[in-house]
Design a protein around this motif. Structure first.
Motif, PDB file in Angstrom:
ATOM      1  N   THR A  31      30.023  37.561  59.568  1.00 37.25           N
ATOM      2  CA  THR A  31      31.665  37.677  59.239  1.00 37.25           C
ATOM      3  C   THR A  31      32.147  38.501  58.156  1.00 37.25           C
ATOM      4  OG1 THR A  31      31.443  35.608  57.970  1.00 37.25           O
ATOM      5  CG2 THR A  31      32.156  35.421  60.194  1.00 37.25           C
ATOM      6  N   ASP A  33      33.613  38.200  55.553  1.00 42.95           N
ATOM      7  CA  ASP A  33      33.459  37.672  54.093  1.00 42.95           C
ATOM      8  C   ASP A  33      31.880  37.929  53.720  1.00 42.95           C
ATOM      9  OD1 ASP A  33      33.560  35.736  55.960  1.00 42.95           O
ATOM     10  OD2 ASP A  33      33.315  34.188  54.542  1.00 42.95           O
ATOM     11  N   GLY A  58      19.098  31.666  51.043  1.00 40.62           N
ATOM     12  CA  GLY A  58      20.136  30.928  50.319  1.00 40.62           C
ATOM     13  C   GLY A  58      19.832  30.425  48.855  1.00 40.62           C
TER      14      GLY A  58
ATOM     15  N   ARG B 140      24.398  23.557  58.938  1.00 42.60           N
ATOM     16  CA  ARG B 140      23.701  24.776  58.176  1.00 42.60           C
ATOM     17  C   ARG B 140      24.227  25.861  58.605  1.00 42.60           C
ATOM     18  NH1 ARG B 140      18.088  22.296  61.294  1.00 42.60           N
ATOM     19  NH2 ARG B 140      17.288  21.077  59.394  1.00 42.60           N
ATOM     20  N   ASP B 141      25.058  26.188  59.420  1.00 39.98           N
ATOM     21  CA  ASP B 141      25.854  27.306  59.600  1.00 39.98           C
ATOM     22  C   ASP B 141      26.852  27.564  58.378  1.00 39.98           C
ATOM     23  OD1 ASP B 141      27.793  25.683  60.619  1.00 39.98           O
ATOM     24  OD2 ASP B 141      28.564  27.344  61.826  1.00 39.98           O
ATOM     25  N   GLU B 142      27.261  26.545  57.549  1.00 47.13           N
ATOM     26  CA  GLU B 142      28.373  26.630  56.855  1.00 47.13           C
ATOM     27  C   GLU B 142      28.148  27.669  55.536  1.00 47.13           C
ATOM     28  OE1 GLU B 142      30.323  23.050  55.091  1.00 47.13           O
ATOM     29  OE2 GLU B 142      28.624  22.103  56.476  1.00 47.13           O
ATOM     30  N   LYS B 144      24.867  29.431  53.109  1.00 50.07           N
ATOM     31  CA  LYS B 144      23.321  29.733  52.873  1.00 50.07           C
ATOM     32  C   LYS B 144      22.533  29.050  52.408  1.00 50.07           C
ATOM     33  CE  LYS B 144      23.798  33.291  49.398  1.00 50.07           C
ATOM     34  NZ  LYS B 144      25.243  33.468  49.195  1.00 50.07           N
ATOM     35  N   ALA B 145      23.082  28.084  51.249  1.00 53.84           N
ATOM     36  CA  ALA B 145      22.121  26.770  50.566  1.00 53.84           C
ATOM     37  C   ALA B 145      22.048  25.578  51.696  1.00 53.84           C
ATOM     38  CB  ALA B 145      22.846  26.120  49.264  1.00 53.84           C
ATOM     39  N   ALA B 147      21.933  25.974  54.748  1.00 52.77           N
ATOM     40  CA  ALA B 147      21.030  26.671  55.791  1.00 52.77           C
ATOM     41  C   ALA B 147      19.431  26.119  55.519  1.00 52.77           C
ATOM     42  CB  ALA B 147      20.941  27.968  55.880  1.00 52.77           C
ATOM     43  N   SER B 278      37.334  34.820  65.425  1.00 50.49           N
ATOM     44  CA  SER B 278      37.584  35.125  63.978  1.00 50.49           C
ATOM     45  C   SER B 278      36.350  36.032  63.512  1.00 50.49           C
ATOM     46  CB  SER B 278      37.596  33.411  63.462  1.00 50.49           C
ATOM     47  OG  SER B 278      37.806  33.756  61.826  1.00 50.49           O
ATOM     48  N   THR B 279      36.862  36.780  62.586  1.00 52.91           N
ATOM     49  CA  THR B 279      35.622  37.490  61.700  1.00 52.91           C
ATOM     50  C   THR B 279      35.458  37.178  60.337  1.00 52.91           C
ATOM     51  OG1 THR B 279      37.446  39.109  61.039  1.00 52.91           O
ATOM     52  CG2 THR B 279      36.421  39.558  63.121  1.00 52.91           C
ATOM     53  N   ILE B 280      36.321  35.990  60.036  1.00 57.71           N
ATOM     54  CA  ILE B 280      35.998  35.358  58.764  1.00 57.71           C
ATOM     55  C   ILE B 280      35.354  34.035  59.020  1.00 57.71           C
ATOM     56  CG2 ILE B 280      37.105  34.509  56.696  1.00 57.71           C
ATOM     57  CD1 ILE B 280      37.885  37.056  56.861  1.00 57.71           C
ATOM     58  N   SER B 281      34.377  33.739  57.972  1.00 58.42           N
ATOM     59  CA  SER B 281      33.593  32.403  58.114  1.00 58.42           C
ATOM     60  C   SER B 281      34.368  31.290  57.799  1.00 58.42           C
ATOM     61  CB  SER B 281      32.490  32.328  57.294  1.00 58.42           C
ATOM     62  OG  SER B 281      32.639  32.281  56.070  1.00 58.42           O
ATOM     63  N   ARG B 283      33.950  28.877  55.374  1.00 56.89           N
ATOM     64  CA  ARG B 283      33.970  28.765  54.252  1.00 56.89           C
ATOM     65  C   ARG B 283      34.749  29.974  53.382  1.00 56.89           C
ATOM     66  NH1 ARG B 283      32.354  24.283  51.141  1.00 56.89           N
ATOM     67  NH2 ARG B 283      32.175  22.584  52.753  1.00 56.89           N
ATOM     68  N   GLY B 284      35.022  30.702  54.138  1.00 59.05           N
ATOM     69  CA  GLY B 284      35.675  32.007  53.614  1.00 59.05           C
ATOM     70  C   GLY B 284      37.069  31.518  53.082  1.00 59.05           C
ATOM     71  N   GLU B 293      27.636  33.047  43.413  1.00 61.07           N
ATOM     72  CA  GLU B 293      26.924  33.112  44.645  1.00 61.07           C
ATOM     73  C   GLU B 293      26.027  32.035  44.903  1.00 61.07           C
ATOM     74  OE1 GLU B 293      24.526  36.772  44.650  1.00 61.07           O
ATOM     75  OE2 GLU B 293      23.784  36.232  46.660  1.00 61.07           O
TER      76      GLU B 293
END
Lengths: 415, 305
Positions: A31, A33, A58, B140-142, B144-145, B147, B278-281, B283-284, B293
Motif C-alpha cells: 500500500t 503508506d 518487523g 498478522r496483516d495489520e 509488521k511486528a 506479522a 484501497s491503496t492505503i493500509s 493502519r495508515g 518505526e
C-alpha cells in the motif's frame, strides 16, 4: 478463491526478505503508506535502492542486524490466488523458526545465492523440506545480476542441487529451478531480457500454477475430540456433543465408529456446524458430532471409523528435530503433544543422529543439541493412537514440551 | 442434507474452521480465559466465531473491554446491546481509573492519546481476575511486528512479549502450557486479512457499529489525516479549521488515535468494494503506529495486546 501457503528458506543474506518485498512491490500489493515508509527508511540509510526487506523484517533487532529472526506471515493476492508467505529465518540458530514456518506450508522456496552455490545450509533446508514432505519446492537461484546472468553458473548450481535430490528419501517432490534477481526484479514477477537462455516461467507464474494438493489431508478420517459441549439448557437438556476438527477424510451420519482408547463402538448420529445439521463433515472442518449411544468420551479421545484403526501403542519411533538449547538425553522425560492429546514420554533410545548434509553418515550420540535431528524411540505413560507421518501428516506428527520450562522443544515425525 | 465444507476451496471457510478450532483449544487448555472486546469489527468477528465454536452451549468465557474513556458513543451502545442479546458476561475496566490512581499519566499536547495507557489497565485487570488466556482480534496483516506473532503468544509475569524467543508453533498443535502468573495472548484470526474480515461480516450478515459506514461528521485535517472534531477528545489547535465531511472509520480504536477516511460507503458490500480498491493500509489511519518505526513492537513488549 484458492489460498497457497508458502515457506521460504535460504541462508543469511540470500535475499529472502528482499524476494518477498519484490513480489509485493511488483504485484502492487504494497500500500502507498507502506511503500512510503520503505522509501523513507532506505533513503535515511543512504541506500542506492529500495530495501524491500523493510517490508517484512518487523522486529527492531531484525532491522538493526539486517537478518530475519522469526517467521513473518505476509499476505497478498493476485486475480487468481491468495497467498500466505511464511518468511522464515536462514540463520542456523533460528532453524526451529524455519521448521515452524514450513510445517503449515504447502510449497516452499529455497533460495541460493548464485555467487555461493549449494552450501551446507542449502542441504539443511532441503532436508527439512524433505522431512516435512513438502511437495512443491522452488529452487530460486538469486542474485543472478551479480554473476553476469551466467547460464553456466546456473547450470552448475542446478547440477549440484540435483545431486542432493538423488539422495533424498521422499521422492514425491516436484522441484523447479528459476534464476532470479530479487533486487532487480528479474524473473520474480516479470520476465527479464537478461536471461534469454532461460525459457521457463517466472517465480510468480509458477506459483500461480501450483495445484494446491491438500497435503494435510492424505489418509483416513481421524477426529480428535477437542471439547465436550454440554449446554445443560432447557432446549438442549441432554445434548452431549463432541467438538473437533476432522482430519484425513470425511465423516458421515450413520458411520460406524470406534472411540479410542476405550474402543467402544457407536454410530454418528448428527453432525453440527453451528446451528445447522449436515450429512457429511469433510476434512479440515471444525464440527460438533453426537453419537447414537451415551458413552463416555472426553478431550484427547479420538473417533475413527470402525475397521480403520490407527496404531494404538505405548511406544513409537520418530525422527525428531530438536529445538532447545538444553540437550535432549536418553532417559529424560517430556510431554508429547500429539494433536491435542498430551501424554508423558520418556526418551528410551536415541538410535542415531541424522546429518542433514545427506552424507548418509549416522552418528551414535547420547544427547541432542539445538537443531540436531535424530531417530528416537519414546515410551509413553499411556497409549496414543497414531499413524506414520508419511501416511497421515496430522496424526503422524507431534511436538515435545519440556515439563520444566513449558517450552516447545522439539518436533517429531513418526516412522 | 448438505455436505459441510464441500465449498472447501473457499478461503474464508478454512479461516473460519481454523479460528473455531483455536477458540476450542483456549476453552479446553486454560482455566480462566477472556475475550478482549473493543467493539471493533475484529472483536465482533471473534464473538461470532466463539458463538459458533460452542453452539448450542454458551461461550464459556466472559468478554472484557478496556475502556479508554474516549470511545465512540456508537461503539459503547453497540457493545451493550450485543452482550445483552447474546446473554454474555461483560467486564469493563476503565483507563480513567488507572489515571485517577496515579498509575499512568495522561498525555498532553497535539498528539496526546490514551491508547498506550490501556496497557496498564489491561495488565491490572488480568491480575485482578487471574486470566490465563486473553483472546484478541489482532491480525498478522495489520502491522509488521504483528506479522511476527504466534497464535498462542506467551507473555511473562509482566505481560511482556519476548519477540526473540517465541515458542515454535507447528502444524495445528497449540501448546498452552504456562507457569502460574504467565499469560497467553491468543489470536484466532491471525491469518485473516482486513478484506477477509469484511467479507466474513458480509457473508454472515453481522451487525457492526454505525461509524463503520459513511456519515456526516465535523472533522479537521492534520498531517494528511482526517480527525473527528466532535466530542472534544482529539486535541485541536484553533488554527485547525473544522469542516463537515462524509466519512467513515476503517478501524475503531481510541478516538484520539483513529482517523477517519472520506467515503460514501453506506453498506457492507460498498465497504468491501472500497477496501478492495484501497491503496492505503488499514493502519495508515492509526497515528499510534506512526510514532516510530517500532511503535507497535515497543507497545507489545510492554504488554499491549
Amino acid at each position: 478463491m484458492e489460498v497457497l501457503k508458502i515457506a521460504t528458506a535460504g541462508s543469511v543474506d540470500d535475499g529472502k526478505s528482499t524476494l518477498i518485498g519484490r513480489i509485493l512491490y511488483d504485484t502492487k500489493s504494497l500500500t502507498t503508506d507502506k511503500l512510503e515508509a520503505i522509501e523513507k527508511t532506505s533513503k535515511q540509510r543512504g541506500y542506492d535502492y529500495l530495501d524491500f526487506s523493510l517490508a517484512t523484517d518487523g522486529l527492531v533487532a531484525e532491522r538493526e542486524q539486517g537478518i530475519t529472526i522469526d517467521v513473518a506471515h505476509i499476505y497478498f493476492s493476485t486475480a487468481k490466488k491468495s497467498y500466505i508467505i511464511a518468511d522464515t529465518p536462514g540463520h542456523v540458530e533460528y532453524t526451529r523458526n524455519m521448521v515452524t514456518g514450513a510445517s503449515t506450508s504447502q510449497a516452499s522456496i529455497i533460495l541460493i545465492d548464485a555467487r555461493k552455490g549449494v552450501i551446507e545450509q542449502t542441504n539443511r533446508h532441503f532436508f527439512i523440506n524433505n522431512l516435512l514432505r513438502i511437495k512443491d519446492v522452488v529452487v530460486a537461484i538469486n542474485k543472478m545480476d551479480l554473476v553476469d546472468y551466467s547460464e553456466e553458473i546456473y547450470n552448475k548450481i542446478k547440477a549440484d542441487f540435483e545431486d542432493l535430490m538423488s539422495k533424498r528419501d521422499y521422492q514425491g517432490q516436484k522441484i523447479t529451478f528459476i534464476p532470479v534477481s530479487a533486487l532487480k526484479g528479474d524473473n520474480v514477477v516479470n520476465k527479464t531480457d537478461k536471461m534469454s537462455w532461460y525459457e521457463g516461467q517466472t517465480l510468480l507464474e509458477h506459483l500461480e500454477e501450483i495445484d494446491k494438493a491438500d497435503i494435510f489431508n492424505i489418509g483416513t478420517p481421524r477426529f480428535p475430540v477437542q471439547y465436550v459441549v454440554r449446554p445443560k439448557t432447557e432446549d438442549f437438556h441432554d445434548f452431549r456433543g463432541y467438538a473437533g476438527k476432522v482430519y484425513g477424510g470425511n465423516l458421515t451420519v450413520g458411520d460406524d465408529i470406534v472411540v479410542l482408547p476405550s474402543q467402544t463402538k457407536s454410530k454418528i448420529k448428527d453432525i453440527y456446524f453451528y446451528d445447522e445439521k449436515y450429512e457429511t463433515a469433510s476434512r479440515r472442518s471444525s464440527v460438533t458430532i453426537t453419537l447414537e449411544n451415551d458413552i463416555n468420551v472426553s478431550r484427547g479421545d479420538m473417533i475413527v471409523k470402525d475397521g480403520d484403526l490407527p496404531t494404538i501403542d505405548k511406544q513409537f519411533t520418530a525422527n525428531v528435530c530438536w529445538m532447545d538449547s538444553n540437550q535432549l538425553t536418553a532417559g529424560s522425560k517430556y510431554i508429547v503433544q500429539h494433536g491435542i492429546n498430551k501424554v508423558l514420554a520418556k526418551v528410551d533410545t536415541i538410535h542415531h543422529k541424522i546429518h542433514p548434509d545427506y552424507s548418509g553418515i549416522d552418528t551414535e550420540v547420547f544427547g541432542l543439541g539445538v537443531n540436531d535431528i535424530a531417530s528416537i524411540t519414546f515410551k509413553l505413560n499411556k497409549p496414543i493412537f497414531y499413524d506414520q507421518f508419511k501416511n497421515h501428516r496430522t496424526n503422524g506428527s507431534f511436538i515435545l514440551i519440556d515439563p520444566q520450562t513449558n517450552n516447545t522443544v522439539g518436533a517429531g515425525f513418526i516412522q | 442434507m448438505k455436505e459441510i465444507m464441500n465449498k472447501d476451496t473457499s478461503h474464508i471457510n478454512s479461516l473460519e474452521n481454523e479460528a473455531i478450532y483455536i477458540m476450542r483449544e483456549v476453552a479446553a487448555q486454560f482455566e480462566k480465559p477472556v475475550l478482549l472486546f473493543s467493539g471493533g469489527k475484529d472483536s465482533i468477528t471473534l464473538v461470532r466465531l466463539a458463538v459458533k465454536a460452542f453452539y448450542p452451549a454458551k461461550i464459556p468465557f466472559p468478554l472484557m473491554h478496556i475502556d479508554t474513556g474516549h470511545n465512540f458513543p456508537e461503539t459503547i451502545e453497540f457493545r451493550d446491546r450485543l452482550v445483552k442479546e447474546l446473554g454474555l458476561e461483560l467486564i469493563v475496566r476503565h483507563v480513567q481509573d488507572s489515571i485517577d490512581q496515579g498509575k499512568v499519566k495522561e498525555e498532553t499536547g497535539r498528539y496526546s492519546s490514551r491508547n498506550q495507557l490501556q496497557t496498564t489497565t489491561l495488565l491490572d485487570a488480568i491480575e485482578e481476575f487471574k486470566f490465563d488466556a486473553c483472546i484478541g482480534g489482532a491480525r498478522r496483516d495489520e502491522e509488521k511486528a504483528r506479522a511476527k506473532e504466534r497464535i498462542f503468544s506467551v507473555r511473562d509475569d509482566f505481560g511482556q512479549w519476548d519477540e526473540k524467543n517465541q515458542r515454535p508453533e507447528l502444524f495445528d498443535m497449540l501448546n498452552g502450557n504456562i507457569e502460574h502468573g504467565q499469560n497467553v495472548r491468543v489470536f484466532p484470526i491471525s491469518n485473516w486479512t482486513e478484506l477477509d474480515v469484511w467479507s466474513y461480516i458480509e457473508r454472515e450478515d453481522i451487525e457492526i457499529p454505525s461509524i463503520y459506514f459513511a456519515h456526516k461528521r465535523k472533522v479537521f485535517l492534520r498531517d494528511g489525516l482526517i480527525w473527528s472534531a466532535e466530542d472534544g477528545v482529539v486535541y485541536r489547535d484553533d488554527s485547525e479549521e473544522v469542516v463537515e465531511e462524509l466519512v467513515r472509520f476503517r478501524t475503531v480504536g481510541d478516538m484520539s488515535c483513529t482517523a477517519a477516511v472520506l467515503s460514501d460507503a453506506v453498506s457492507i458490500s460498498k465497504v468491501v468494494k472500497e477496501i478492495r480498491e484501497s491503496t492505503i493500509s488499514e493502519r495508515g489511519a492509526r497515528i499510534d503506529d506512526k510514532r516510530s518505526e517500532a511503535a507497535m513492537e515497543k507497545r507489545k513488549q510492554q504488554g499491549y495486546f
